[in-house]
Design an enzyme around this catalytic site. Structure first.
Site, PDB file in Angstrom:
ATOM      1  N   HIS A   1       0.816  -1.214   0.000  1.00  0.00           N
ATOM      2  CA  HIS A   1       0.000   0.000   0.000  1.00  0.00           C
ATOM      3  C   HIS A   1       0.852   1.267   0.000  1.00  0.00           C
ATOM      4  CE1 HIS A   1      -4.162  -1.703   1.302  1.00  0.00           C
ATOM      5  NE2 HIS A   1      -3.576  -2.445   0.377  1.00  0.00           N
TER       6      HIS A   1
ATOM      7  N   SER B   1      -0.824  -0.835  -5.738  1.00  0.00           N
ATOM      8  CA  SER B   1      -0.902  -2.116  -6.446  1.00  0.00           C
ATOM      9  C   SER B   1      -0.491  -1.960  -7.902  1.00  0.00           C
ATOM     10  CB  SER B   1      -2.331  -2.662  -6.373  1.00  0.00           C
ATOM     11  OG  SER B   1      -2.733  -2.839  -5.034  1.00  0.00           O
TER      12      SER B   1
ATOM     13  N   LYS C   1     -15.678  -7.572  -5.644  1.00  0.00           N
ATOM     14  CA  LYS C   1     -14.959  -8.450  -6.571  1.00  0.00           C
ATOM     15  C   LYS C   1     -14.178  -9.513  -5.807  1.00  0.00           C
ATOM     16  CE  LYS C   1     -12.623  -7.946 -11.000  1.00  0.00           C
ATOM     17  NZ  LYS C   1     -12.097  -6.971 -11.959  1.00  0.00           N
ATOM     18  N   ASP C   2     -13.529  -9.107  -4.708  1.00  0.00           N
ATOM     19  CA  ASP C   2     -12.790 -10.067  -3.880  1.00  0.00           C
ATOM     20  C   ASP C   2     -13.728 -11.109  -3.289  1.00  0.00           C
ATOM     21  OD1 ASP C   2     -10.267  -9.103  -4.311  1.00  0.00           O
ATOM     22  OD2 ASP C   2     -10.211  -7.845  -2.518  1.00  0.00           O
TER      23      ASP C   2
END
Length: 383
Positions: free
Chosen positions: A201, A205, A227-228
């Site tokens: 972080h 990314s 999405k995860d």
């Protein structure tokens, strides 16, 4: 107290809500999150299993059977934990392969990658220690074979082996210390994972294009949270099928036989996620050489940020690298297959050839590939 609350809210807001994430990352980026969930599952189930486990060579096997038969939902806890280790390695291997494919190890994320390699090494040690605890035939003889490798260290090797065992052979002292270390190491992995995430972080990314972009980013919540979790649900479905319908598919039948130091199994095989490294180990006829080469097969991953020989990160713009990458993946699969085969021809020679290509890829192909690609582009040659 108010200061602590504000600091906590700031961390959550900056890293879990408003963290800027590249808009074009896809489901291959889910496996870091899935790996974290696997780690949490392993720690929780491991703590509950430890409440019923007895680390004594006369009682360990019986205590595991008692968990399976007498503890309410003990069978579920044990199958989640044992298959969870396999699913953890599946997620981590895909996570590593994604990093290799998209060049996630390059600057400025080289320290993220180095901590990741350390995490992988700690995972291997933790999984090996956990494999010993059921105290079946494969547990005992796996511990005997692997710990004996340390005796290859010149001068002090035999002393280190006795120190590891706590005795003159794999015994009750060995099981006790392996249980203690297996309980401790997951918490070290969790701490290292937080460092891994914090370093990620710090620089942000990567993305499939391999380019730095501070424009095309959106907040991680709610878009990538959803999405995860879609990826996590799919992974849990796969995990559930494994636990409920094929809980012993990835294990070895001999580990349901109580450990017997007087009877050697016909074919000692480690868990599937160790097989590529085990194949490399036994491909070298010299004991010390095999140990060094096996450890080097893991540590060579840490050299990738400095082996990389081009400014282009992603394989999307490197067609030649893409083909060679998949040839290396095929090499790893062949090594995994060879690791489960008997030590005889033609498996020995196939394993040796695959092991040579494994290192040839990292030490010769990758360092020179960038220069070759630049040459082909400069002279407009097809590739």
């Amino acid at each position: 107290m108010q200061l602590i609350k504000r600091s906590l809210f700031s961390v959550i807001n900056n890293h879990l809500i408003n963290y800027p994430t590249p808009i074009n990352i896809h489901y291959a980026w889910n496996f870091g999150f899935i790996s974290a969930m696997c780690l949490i599952i392993q720690i929780i189930t491991g703590v509950f299993l430890a409440m019923h486990y007895t680390p004594h060579i006369d009682l360990a096997f019986s205590s595991v059977e008692a968990v399976m038969r007498d503890v309410q939902y003990g069978w579920l806890l044990r199958y989640i934990h044992s298959n969870g280790a396999s699913c953890f390695f599946i997620a981590v291997y895909i996570h590593i392969l994604r990093g290799l494919y998209f060049g996630s190890y390059t600057s400025p994320r080289e320290f993220v990658w180095l901590i990741g390699v350390l995490l992988f090494f700690l995972m291997i040690i933790t999984a090996f220690l956990g494999y010993i605890l059921p105290w079946g035939q494969m547990s005992l003889w796996g511990a005997t074979v692997i710990t004996n490798l340390v005796s290859a260290v010149p001068i002090v090797g035999d002393s280190i082996v006795i120190w590891l065992w706590g005795d003159f052979s794999v015994s009750n002292a060995t099981l006790n210390r392996f249980f203690s270390l297996h309980y401790l190491l997951p918490f070290l992995i969790a701490a290292a994972s937080l460092i891994h995430l914090a370093l990620l972080h710090q620089d942000g990314s990567g993305n499939p294009l391999g380019v730095e972009s501070n424009v095309d980013k959106i907040s991680i919540y709610p878009y990538f949270f959803l999405k995860d979790f879609v990826g996590l649900i799919a992974f849990i479905l796969f995990f559930s099928v494994l636990v409920y319908y094929a809980p012993n598919f990835l294990g070895h039948n001999d580990n349901y036989i109580a450990a017997n130091p007087m009877v050697t199994p016909e074919h000692i095989v480690p868990e599937w996620y160790f097989l590529p490294f085990y194949a490399i180990l036994r491909s070298v006829p010299h004991k010390l050489g095999g140990v060094v080469i096996m450890i080097a097969a893991i540590l060579v991953l840490a050299l990738l940020p400095w082996i990389h020989s081009t400014e282009i990160r992603s394989s999307r713009f490197r067609p030649l690298y893409k083909y060679l990458y998949w040839s290396w993946v095929a090499c790893c699969l062949i090594l995994g297959w060879i690791g489960g085969m008997p030590v005889e021809q033609p498996y020995v020679i196939i394993g040796q050839l695959a092991g040579i290509y494994y290192f040839f890829y990292f030490l010769f192909i990758l360092p020179s590939l960038g220069k070759l690609e630049s040459f082909l582009v400069t002279y407009k040659l097809p590739f």
